[in-house]
Structure formats: C-alpha cells, structure tokens
Design a protein around this motif. Structure first.
Motif, PDB file in Angstrom:
ATOM      1  N   VAL A   1       0.835  -1.194   0.000  1.00  7.51           N
ATOM      2  CA  VAL A   1       0.000   0.000   0.000  1.00  7.51           C
ATOM      3  C   VAL A   1       0.878   1.255   0.000  1.00  7.51           C
ATOM      4  O   VAL A   1       0.576   2.254  -0.653  1.00  7.51           O
ATOM      5  CB  VAL A   1      -0.921  -0.026   1.237  1.00  7.51           C
ATOM      6  N   GLN A   2       1.971   1.168   0.739  1.00  7.48           N
ATOM      7  CA  GLN A   2       2.857   2.327   0.857  1.00  7.48           C
ATOM      8  C   GLN A   2       3.508   2.669  -0.484  1.00  7.48           C
ATOM      9  O   GLN A   2       3.522   3.828  -0.900  1.00  7.48           O
ATOM     10  CB  GLN A   2       3.914   2.028   1.898  1.00  7.48           C
TER      11      GLN A   2
ATOM     12  N   SER B   1       0.938   3.961  -2.863  1.00  7.07           N
ATOM     13  CA  SER B   1       0.509   5.342  -2.596  1.00  7.07           C
ATOM     14  C   SER B   1       1.476   6.362  -3.205  1.00  7.07           C
ATOM     15  O   SER B   1       1.078   7.463  -3.562  1.00  7.07           O
ATOM     16  CB  SER B   1       0.334   5.578  -1.098  1.00  7.07           C
ATOM     17  N   GLU B   2       2.742   5.965  -3.328  1.00  9.92           N
ATOM     18  CA  GLU B   2       3.697   6.847  -4.002  1.00  9.92           C
ATOM     19  C   GLU B   2       3.350   6.996  -5.485  1.00  9.92           C
ATOM     20  O   GLU B   2       3.443   8.085  -6.047  1.00  9.92           O
ATOM     21  CB  GLU B   2       5.129   6.311  -3.867  1.00  9.92           C
TER      22      GLU B   2
ATOM     23  N   ALA C   1       0.571   9.384  -5.632  1.00 10.77           N
ATOM     24  CA  ALA C   1       0.997  10.762  -5.387  1.00 10.77           C
ATOM     25  C   ALA C   1       1.785  11.330  -6.565  1.00 10.77           C
ATOM     26  O   ALA C   1       1.692  12.514  -6.870  1.00 10.77           O
ATOM     27  CB  ALA C   1       1.831  10.832  -4.121  1.00 10.77           C
TER      28      ALA C   1
ATOM     29  N   THR D   1      -7.809   5.623   1.939  1.00  8.87           N
ATOM     30  CA  THR D   1      -7.303   5.052   3.189  1.00  8.87           C
ATOM     31  C   THR D   1      -8.474   5.045   4.170  1.00  8.87           C
ATOM     32  O   THR D   1      -9.171   6.038   4.328  1.00  8.87           O
ATOM     33  CB  THR D   1      -6.136   5.874   3.768  1.00  8.87           C
TER      34      THR D   1
END
Lengths: 284, 393
Positions: B39-40, B43-44, B47, B57
């Motif tokens: 997920v991390q 998410s980049e 973004a 989220t």
C-alpha cells in the motif's frame, strides 16, 4: 506495600530510544504503586500497536487481543469480575480508528473501566501512516499529499456522549500524568485518559517540543462538571492545548444498574441450587 | 528477441508494481504487517500521478473491502491487499463480494492468525477464507505473485468473481528477488479496459445489489453462483496461454516437478515448493522416483486435473501450512485425499502440518517427510496419517 518495582517484569521494551511510551509505562506503575494496588487486582487489556505492547512490560494480569477490540474485552472482564481494576491500554489508531465503535458505545454504557490512550497522532507499529488523530494536511509515506480528513477529537466525542470521566495528559509531564492516572483509576465509571505522546521516529511534526510548547495545565478555577466549558476546552487545539481533568459526570455505572451484580461478582455467583420453580409455573 | 528487463524487487514491491501497471480505478486498503509496503509503495505511484487510481485510506479492513465492494458495484476496476487478521476482519464482506459477483482482486500476504499474536507466515488466513467464494491463486515466488496478479484481473473480470492472490508473508513479501516485469504498455494491453456487465452508476439501467432473498430464491442464487466456478478453469487456461505468448512464462492449474515417472509425490503450496524442489533434485540424484505438485489454483479446486496428475503415484505426502483444529488434517490434505477416493489402486495419502507462525522450513524437514513417505512406500504401513513437522513436542 506495593512499590513501582512490584509491576516490573523481565521483558525489555521494544520501543525506540526516546519514545514517549517509556514515560507512560513508568507513570502507570508509579500510579498503581501510589494507590497501593497489588498486581493481582489489575487486569490490563490491549489491542495492537506500539502502545498496545505496554501491558507486556507489566507484571499483572494481561489480555492482549485484536486491533481495536480491547475495550470490548475489558468490558466483558469487568462485568464478570467487577472487583478487578480493568485498564484498556492502546493507541490512537487502535482506540479511535478500528475500535471507534466500541469506544463510542462503551462510553454510553459506562462500565467502570479505564481507557488509557497513547495518542501520538501516527501509526507507529506499521511505520508511519496517518492515524485518526493526525492533523489535517499532515504528510506521511501513504498520505503523500497530506491528510484529507479533519482529526478525530476524542475529548469532544467523549463529552458529547456524556462520558463519566474525561482527561488529557502529556507523556512529557510525568507528575501530571501520574495524577491523572490516579484520578481516572479512582473515579467510579468509564474513564478516558488521552495521553499526548511524541513518536520520535515517525511523527516529525508533533514532537516533544511541539507538545511541550503548547500544553498548559487546567487550574483549580476550572470546573470539570460544567459540560459547556468542557466542550470549550475540548475544542482548544493548536497554539494552546489544555491538559487535566476536562469533564466529570458522576452517573451510575453499568454494573451498578445490574441487580445480579449487587452482592458479588458474576464469577462467584453459583449456578447450581437456584430455585426456579416460580418461573416454571408460568409455562405450566 | 528483446533484451530482458530484469530488476531486483521485494515481493511486496513487485505486487505494487503490478498494481501500478494494472492502474485500477479504486484501491481501498488498511496497513497490516507484512502487507503494509504494498500500500505504501502504491501510494507513491498515486501521489506521483503515475496511476489514475482513487486511493482510499480507511479505518479498518472491514471498511477497506466494503469500500472496494461499493466501488466495484459502481463499475470500477478495484483492488486491495491484506494479511492475517485483516483478511479475518474482511470475512463477512468476502461473501458479499463473491455473492454479488464483483471481480475485485486482492493480494493476501499470508500470515498466521491470532491468538497468540504472530506476524509471520502460515496459510491459516487464506484457508479460513477458503469457502468464501473467492478464486484463490497461490504463488511460489515474487515473480509468480506478480504474474498471478496481472492474470487475476483478466480471470476475475471474465467470470465475475473476486480473486485473491496469495504469497508467503516475509519469505516472499520481504525477500528481494530478481524479477522480469512486463512493460507498462504490455500490461495495459493485456488487462484491457474493464467493461462491467452493469454498474450502479448506469442510470439508464438501474439495478440492485444484495437485496433480501429468502426461502423462495436464495438457494437459486447460490446454485447459480456454484455454476460460475466451472468457468474459472477454462478461463484461467486461456489467460495463461495469452500470458505465455508475451512473456514466455507458462502457467497452468498447478505446476509439476519430476512428477511424470514419480512413485512418491509431494503436494505443497507457495514458497515451500521451492525448498522441496531442492530436496527432490538431491533424491533424484540418488535414483529415487520422487516428484512434486504445486497447486496454483486452489479454489475452485481443479478436481479432474489433480486426479489425473496424482492417481499414478503410490504414496503422496501433502504438506499443509495450516491446521483444521479438530478436523482431519490440513485443508489441502482433505481435498487431495478426497479427490483420489474413486481412483482404482488409489495412492496412500498422508499429511504433514508444518511451518505454523513462520517456523522455518528446512530441507532437513522435507528430507524427513520423504524418508517417512519412502517407509510407507516400502512397508505399506502408515503410522500416522496426520503428523506435525518441525515442532517441539
């Protein structure tokens, strides 16, 4: 005599050096020692998170369960044995996020449990995502453009639900923290203690200094039984953050309202030798 | 032939890369070890504007899958990822997703269930969701997890069923491996554009998802759902064929390793299959007729094909990384044993429960399993149909 070492065990805390959790851990041991409460009378319940590890470092009864569910377990244990001092200890993500539903409805229920929330405004265990109390716009590795939702205000929510006891303290003020813990423990009814705490690794905004510069102690002129001024204090956040007992409402506990708990704890009530012939008559 | 594009990635990063290339409309997720990194990293990508995904989220996995269900019902290509307790918390929503025939694709980074709490690998999470109506693909390596995820989109959307792609927590999710990803354009072309049969936002054709169906109709809904799983096997094979044309990597319902002339076989899911192959190489060197079957599709269970592949063996050892407490051996064992019931001269099938809570699985343990199977082969005697491997007792 109970002293602070009574609650020590041989576990080494797996927290970062400088973590606010250390002071909370020590303060709770101190509070329990000053109240002369022996470990066998204490049940600590926790969920999941860095804060939820805290009970591992206490020598007392412990139940470590699932993320967000500690308050429910604590309620069950307290109803079965209301002689126990039951402390649910977890973090902001656990209690206000995944456990939010249990938080809300057990405030209404007013079971005499203590809910101590290590509030560092970040998810520490999963390494730095926004929590329910992260400030608007806070950037994290997941919320790269900043948090879009305004923070959950546990103090305001608890007052809105007519919580029996609502207080806030700060891990950087250990004397104050010990006093708040003692007040919460000795209060009869659901007690929320929101503890501001820096996360030295993942929250570079709400640092020790950030809190230190902002918190101020409520003095004797403040009347925590006045719900309207309590709301005002609950909404204060930013340049100045009040710490202290914010709201007290001495309403009957859940246990007091159950006639079957009047004489002894549930677990001591025998389930044999009960005369139920009267009840059976109804069905004849 | 174009040069190979090889990169070193952790399993989680490979999954995040596949998600980026799939470019789903909606991802809703909640962090849990060992899935968090997926997920991390994803998410980049969000973004950086590398995907057009709406990334939500949420406050729990229950909400994560609920949001995915809403998004999928509204016609969005929807993905998520979780592990362990996260999957357990999704449980009631798993049935909503499959019952409503929503082609959501989820990576499950396999991890043990509480209590006591443990963050390491076993398969009890996915096995707990075994009967929830999700198609289950399993992956030995990060490459397989990456490839499975891309193919899962096509499978899910062809049969209108949700698909979960499993890979071992930490062992696969956090180990760096050289993988050969597809080009972004290749993935885009392969998954194509999602055209849902119907969607909640199609105001010309309003429809209802999940209304009350009592004694007069519920059973028919479930009966027709059961029928849908029959389409998975041909669809999976077709998708795998297409996938091999662009990658050269061949996938099927399961992989076999030295199984054709084998007399003793091992059946095991995910990363342990890799360890078992090492053991089989050594035993083959000693002239022993041993082989392996590694299921890729576990739900729906490819009954005929597994029976065909396993029926000529004399002895089969199943290794289960999950227990069915109070049941008769692990979930893989009961299936394999049952599949072979009607086979004349059916093989002897025994179960070895191993590796719970991330307990290391060594080649020594697998040698011992083969030693035990060889004893059974030689004597025809089974001391224990179900045994535990690598545990202190």
């Amino acid at each position: 005599m109970v002293d602070i070492k009574t609650y020590d065990n041989d576990q080494i805390p797996a927290w970062c050096p400088g973590c606010g959790n250390f002071s909370i851990l020590k303060s709770l041991k101190q509070a329990l020692a000053e109240l002369d409460i022996p470990p066998d009378r204490v049940l600590m319940v926790s969920g999941i998170g860095q804060a939820a590890k805290a009970p591992h470092y206490f020598r007392c009864n412990l139940f470590n369960g699932l993320h967000g569910r500690d308050i429910s377990v604590a309620v069950g244990a307290k109803i079965a044995n209301h002689n126990l001092i039951v402390i649910a200890e977890s973090g902001d993500g656990n209690t206000y996020g995944e456990g939010g539903n249990h938080f809300i409805h057990n405030i209404r229920r007013n079971v005499n449990i203590k809910v101590f929330v290590h509030n560092n405004q970040i998810y520490g265990l999963t390494k730095g995502q926004a929590s329910p109390t992260s400030d608007l716009g806070m950037k994290t590795k997941v919320q790269i453009d900043g948090v879009l939702s305004p923070p959950f205000n546990p103090i305001a929510v608890a007052i809105a639900l007519n919580a029996s006891f609502v207080a806030r303290s700060f891990s950087g003020e250990p004397e104050h923290l010990v006093a708040m813990m003692k007040s919460a423990i000795t209060h009869k009814g659901f007690a929320l203690l929101d503890i501001l705490q820096p996360c030295v690794t993942f929250n570079r905004i709400n640092t020790f200094k950030w809190y230190k510069d902002r918190v101020y102690k409520l003095d004797d002129s403040y009347d925590p039984t006045d719900r309207i001024s309590a709301f005002e204090k609950a909404l204060e956040w930013g340049d100045r953050i009040p710490i202290g007992v914010i709201y007290v409402n001495n309403r009957p506990t859940y246990e007091e309202q159950l006639s079957q708990l009047k004489d002894s704890p549930l677990f001591k009530i025998p389930i044999t030798g009960i005369d139920y012939s009267d009840i059976l008559k109804e069905f004849r | 032939m174009k040069t190979k594009n090889l990169i070193a990635l952790e399993g989680n990063q490979a999954i995040a890369l596949a998600m980026k290339q799939i470019n789903p409309d909606v991802v809703a997720a909640y962090p849990i070890t060992p899935q968090t990194e997926i997920v991390q990293v994803f998410s980049e990508y969000v973004a950086n504007g590398e995907v057009h995904t709406e990334f939500v989220t949420v406050e729990s996995e229950h909400s994560a899958l609920s949001a995915c269900i809403g998004a999928s019902a509204a016609g969005a290509r929807t993905m998520t990822a979780t592990s362990s307790q996260g999957l357990a918390l999704m449980w009631e929503m798993l049935y909503i997703a499959s019952g409503a025939r929503l082609p959501i694709v989820m990576t499950v980074v396999n991890r043990a269930l509480s209590s006591p709490i443990n963050i390491h690998c076993d398969h009890s999470d996915a096995m707990g969701a075994r009967d929830s109506g999700w198609v289950q693909l399993w992956s030995e390596t990060a490459q397989e997890a990456y490839d499975n995820l891309i193919q899962a989109i096509r499978i899910a959307e062809s049969v209108n069923l949700p698909v979960m792609v499993n890979m071992d927590g930490f062992i696969t999710s956090h180990a760096e491996e050289v993988i050969e990803p597809l080009d972004d354009e290749e993935v885009k072309h392969f998954v194509g554009e999602y055209r849902p049969l119907r969607s909640l936002l199609d105001i010309e054709h309003p429809f209802t998802v999940g209304p009350l169906a009592l004694q007069d109709s519920y059973f028919e809904f479930k009966r027709s759902q059961a029928e849908a799983y029959k389409r998975v096997i041909p669809v999976l094979k077709r998708v795998a064929d297409e996938f091999s044309k662009i990658t050269g990597r061949k996938y099927d319902l399961f992989e076999t390793y030295n199984l054709d002339d084998a007399e003793i076989g091992l059946v095991v899911l995910n990363s342990t299959a890799g360890t078992a192959k090492e053991v089989i190489d050594v035993l083959r060197g000693e002239g022993k007729k041993v082989g392996l079957l590694k299921p890729r599709l576990f739900r729906p269970l490819p009954v005929e094909e597994l029976r065909e592949a396993l029926s000529k063996l004399k002895v089969i050892g199943v290794m289960d990384r999950a227990d069915t407490f109070g049941g008769f051996g692990g979930p893989l064992f009961t299936d394999i044993r049952s599949i072979l019931y009607d086979v004349p001269n059916r093989p002897i099938v025994t179960d070895y429960i191993y590796g719970l809570g991330g307990r290391d699985v060594t080649t020594e343990q697998i040698f011992k399993v083969f030693e035990n199977l060889e004893n059974i082969y030689n004597t025809g005697k089974v001391e224990s149909l179900v045994s535990y491997v690598g545990v202190r007792e």
